[in-house]
Design an enzyme around this catalytic site. Structure first.
Site, PDB file in Angstrom:
ATOM      1  N   LYS A   1       0.722  -1.080   0.094  1.00  0.00           N
ATOM      2  CA  LYS A   1      -0.015   0.048  -0.087  1.00  0.00           C
ATOM      3  C   LYS A   1       0.718   1.210   0.046  1.00  0.00           C
ATOM      4  O   LYS A   1       2.031   1.257   0.468  1.00  0.00           O
ATOM      5  CB  LYS A   1      -0.870   0.053   1.282  1.00  0.00           C
ATOM      6  CG  LYS A   1      -2.118   0.973   1.158  1.00  0.00           C
ATOM      7  CD  LYS A   1      -3.260  -0.093   0.276  1.00  0.00           C
ATOM      8  CE  LYS A   1      -4.506   1.198   0.157  1.00  0.00           C
ATOM      9  NZ  LYS A   1      -5.506   0.133  -0.335  1.00  0.00           N
TER      10      LYS A   1
HETATM   11  P1  NAD Z   1     -12.987   7.805  -2.454  1.00  0.00           P
HETATM   12  O1  NAD Z   1     -11.971   8.979  -2.051  1.00  0.00           O
HETATM   13  O2  NAD Z   1     -13.498   7.849  -4.064  1.00  0.00           O
HETATM   14  O3  NAD Z   1     -14.236   8.229  -1.714  1.00  0.00           O
HETATM   15  C1  NAD Z   1     -14.343   8.380  -0.294  1.00  0.00           C
HETATM   16  C2  NAD Z   1     -15.761   8.820   0.259  1.00  0.00           C
HETATM   17  O4  NAD Z   1     -15.687   9.094   1.523  1.00  0.00           O
HETATM   18  C3  NAD Z   1     -15.866  10.572  -0.372  1.00  0.00           C
HETATM   19  O5  NAD Z   1     -17.438  10.314  -0.840  1.00  0.00           O
HETATM   20  C4  NAD Z   1     -15.773  11.103   0.793  1.00  0.00           C
HETATM   21  O6  NAD Z   1     -16.293  12.322   0.691  1.00  0.00           O
HETATM   22  C5  NAD Z   1     -16.293  10.323   1.997  1.00  0.00           C
HETATM   23  N1  NAD Z   1     -16.056  10.467   3.166  1.00  0.00           N
HETATM   24  C6  NAD Z   1     -14.618  10.922   3.751  1.00  0.00           C
HETATM   25  N2  NAD Z   1     -14.651  11.087   4.936  1.00  0.00           N
HETATM   26  C7  NAD Z   1     -15.916  10.909   5.295  1.00  0.00           C
HETATM   27  C8  NAD Z   1     -16.657  11.131   6.540  1.00  0.00           C
HETATM   28  N3  NAD Z   1     -15.779  11.447   7.874  1.00  0.00           N
HETATM   29  N4  NAD Z   1     -17.867  10.435   6.757  1.00  0.00           N
HETATM   30  C9  NAD Z   1     -18.519  10.376   5.670  1.00  0.00           C
HETATM   31  N5  NAD Z   1     -17.918  10.176   4.393  1.00  0.00           N
HETATM   32  C10 NAD Z   1     -16.674  10.477   4.167  1.00  0.00           C
HETATM   33  O7  NAD Z   1     -12.454   6.684  -2.021  1.00  0.00           O
HETATM   34  P2  NAD Z   1     -12.813   5.187  -2.253  1.00  0.00           P
HETATM   35  O8  NAD Z   1     -11.910   4.795  -3.322  1.00  0.00           O
HETATM   36  O9  NAD Z   1     -14.201   5.048  -2.368  1.00  0.00           O
HETATM   37  O10 NAD Z   1     -12.273   4.254  -0.809  1.00  0.00           O
HETATM   38  C11 NAD Z   1     -13.138   4.369   0.403  1.00  0.00           C
HETATM   39  C12 NAD Z   1     -12.813   3.178   1.280  1.00  0.00           C
HETATM   40  O11 NAD Z   1     -12.687   2.063   0.450  1.00  0.00           O
HETATM   41  C13 NAD Z   1     -11.320   3.229   1.612  1.00  0.00           C
HETATM   42  O12 NAD Z   1     -11.384   2.818   2.945  1.00  0.00           O
HETATM   43  C14 NAD Z   1     -10.633   2.450   0.626  1.00  0.00           C
HETATM   44  O13 NAD Z   1      -9.320   1.822   1.114  1.00  0.00           O
HETATM   45  C15 NAD Z   1     -11.682   1.310   0.502  1.00  0.00           C
HETATM   46  N6  NAD Z   1     -11.237   0.570  -0.630  1.00  0.00           N
HETATM   47  C16 NAD Z   1     -11.408   1.055  -2.173  1.00  0.00           C
HETATM   48  C17 NAD Z   1     -11.090   0.389  -3.038  1.00  0.00           C
HETATM   49  C18 NAD Z   1     -11.382   1.066  -4.647  1.00  0.00           C
HETATM   50  O14 NAD Z   1     -10.912   0.082  -5.533  1.00  0.00           O
HETATM   51  N7  NAD Z   1     -11.339   2.129  -4.580  1.00  0.00           N
HETATM   52  C19 NAD Z   1     -10.832  -0.956  -2.926  1.00  0.00           C
HETATM   53  C20 NAD Z   1     -10.811  -1.643  -1.690  1.00  0.00           C
HETATM   54  C21 NAD Z   1     -11.327  -0.829  -0.757  1.00  0.00           C
END
Ligand code: NAD
Length: 433
Positions: free
Chosen positions: A122
């Site tokens: 990561k």
């Molecule tokens: P992203 O940046 O696209 O979206 C994150 C979202 O969370 C945004 O809508 C943001 O406004 C919101 N957010 C941030 N702080 C917040 C809070 N305090 N309360 C409510 N909403 C809040 O990120 P993502 O890629 O969707 O990733 C989100 C999670 O999923 C992370 O933990 C990431 O590690 C995990 N994840 C992502 C992927 C992927 O393919 N993108 C894969 C596996 C896991």
């Protein structure tokens, strides 16, 4: 002899401190519990607790006003026993070495659980990406990539998007790495735009996987997706795709939230309409066809599926007693801490843990890597069907171990994953012995 022993002990303690932090410590505790539950070799378990390599990088960036700002970046490579390191890159102001180490560790066990030929890594930069212009973000990404140098590569370590990064970020990484080598190297990242070697279905894969897992969990509870109720925290890559896929399968999405606040409609939100609003306005704030709701209230709404898809440590001992869903499907990494896991388990609320529930993204990343190597690309339907096969099969394996050993789902998922990695580590052995 005793001096030597105590020196080693201190060095070990000191090394552990480097990674110490709530999420890392939680992850190691789950690993210990699961390892012991499946009778893992103690020497192997000890090795699993420590990332193999970690780098801290200064990333100087020319800002639009000509000043230079120096950001701190990280890449942690936890394990390459099963294949090249694999894991996203996060841009967020709270990124630390400890958080990146925890996320790298989770990637190892996610890939192992899903039976992929990949290890775990990561990366991240401590920066609020919403405060950067496009040029600044591009400059920062290219310098970070250049500093990583040969630590990444199609056979070495393959980054992907995470919070604050997207397909465009991956395109810049791929281009920088390729420029420095002198020829195109699309295999250095996954989650690229389709035009430069990305896979159909990758952008929505994590959210779709969340829905496949929710469907399996509901089935175990004797329920169906159509007519079920969802609450989704986070409306970014994972949250939006989970919402639209659940909506398209007849579920009612009662509430969603993002960093700007939450929205609630007891009759169900019109997700396609809300997505159009967010495409124009970036955040959900200001959408008038629902009532505003706080993040705390949202997590406590009565629903069938609560999908935390934003960030870590959202369900803790402070609110676990008030969670009112039948199943928590963890789209985010580490959204429920260990104390809350215990409380929810005692309250008979099922948790589909992160390494299982958000595995759709890394499965399709793996497909992207495979398609790139073969120079042969699949249809979106083929991608989604193959992903469904892998993730639902992993659910069944976790369910089996949960039932066999009477474990909670998180321990069972980690236990299943530890078993595969343990066998591989024992076969490869320790060099030098
Ligand atoms: P992203 O940046 O696209 O979206 C994150 C979202 O969370 C945004 O809508 C943001 O406004 C919101 N957010 C941030 N702080 C917040 C809070 N305090 N309360 C409510 N909403 C809040 O990120 P993502 O890629 O969707 O990733 C989100 C999670 O999923 C992370 O933990 C990431 O590690 C995990 N994840 C992502 C992927 C992927 O393919 N993108 C894969 C596996 C896991």
């Amino acid at each position: 002899m005793s001096t030597a022993t105590s020196t080693t002990g201190n060095a070990h303690a000191h090394q552990a401190d480097l990674f110490q932090g709530e999420m890392f410590d939680n992850t190691i505790k789950i690993l210990e519990t699961a390892g012991n539950a499946v009778g893992c070799d103690p020497n192997v378990l000890e090795r699993m607790k420590r990332p193999k390599k970690a780098v801290i990088i200064s990333v100087p960036v020319r800002m639009d006003d000509y000043r230079v700002k120096v950001f701190t970046g990280y890449r942690v490579q936890h394990s390459s026993t099963l294949g090249p390191y694999k894991g996203g890159i996060r841009y967020h102001q709270d990124v630390t070495l400890s958080e990146v180490a925890a996320l790298a560790t989770l990637m190892t066990f996610k890939c192992s659980l899903l039976n992929l030929p990949l290890g775990g890594g990561k990366g991240g930069i401590a920066v609020d990406p919403s405060k950067l212009s496009r040029t600044e973000k591009q400059n920062m990404t290219r310098r970070y990539t250049s500093e990583l140098g040969t630590l990444i590569g199609p056979d070495v370590d393959i980054p992907a998007p995470d919070m604050g990064t997207d397909a465009q970020t991956m395109a810049w990484i791929m281009d920088t790495y390729s420029q420095e080598l002198g020829f195109a190297q699309p295999g250095v990242v996954t989650g690229k735009p389709v035009e430069i070697g990305g896979s159909l279905g990758r952008a929505g894969a994590t959210g779709l996987g969340v829905v496949f897992i929710a469907e399996k969990a509901l089935e175990k509870l004797g329920m169906k997706m159509a007519g079920s109720t969802f609450v989704i925290q986070g409306f970014g890559n994972v949250g939006t795709h989970a919402a639209i896929n659940a909506f398209n399968r007849g579920a009612k999405i009662l509430a969603v939230s993002d960093v700007s606040g939450g929205l609630h409609n007891p009759n169900g939100l019109d997700i396609p309409d809300l997505l159009r609003y967010v495409a124009e306005n970036k955040v959900i704030k200001g959408y008038t066809k629902a009532e505003p709701i706080s993040n705390e209230e949202l997590l406590q709404l009565n629903c069938d599926v609560l999908a935390p898809c934003a960030m870590e440590n959202q369900i803790t001992e402070a609110n676990a007693a008030k969670i009112s869903c039948k199943v928590v499907v963890e789209g985010a990494n580490g959204p429920t801490n260990n104390a809350a896991t215990k409380i929810l388990h005692e309250r008979d609320i099922m948790i589909c843990p992160d390494i299982l529930a958000n595995g759709g993204g890394v499965i399709v990343s793996y497909f992207e890597w495979v398609q790139g190597i073969a120079h042969f690309f699949w249809s979106e339907e083929e991608v989604n069907n193959r992903m469904k096969g892998i993730i639902t099969n992993a659910f069944d394996k976790v369910w089996e171990l949960r039932t066999e050993k009477k474990l909670d789902m998180r321990t069972a998922a980690m236990g299943q994953s530890v078993r595969r990695l343990e066998r591989a580590m024992l076969l490869r052995g320790l060099y030098p012995r």
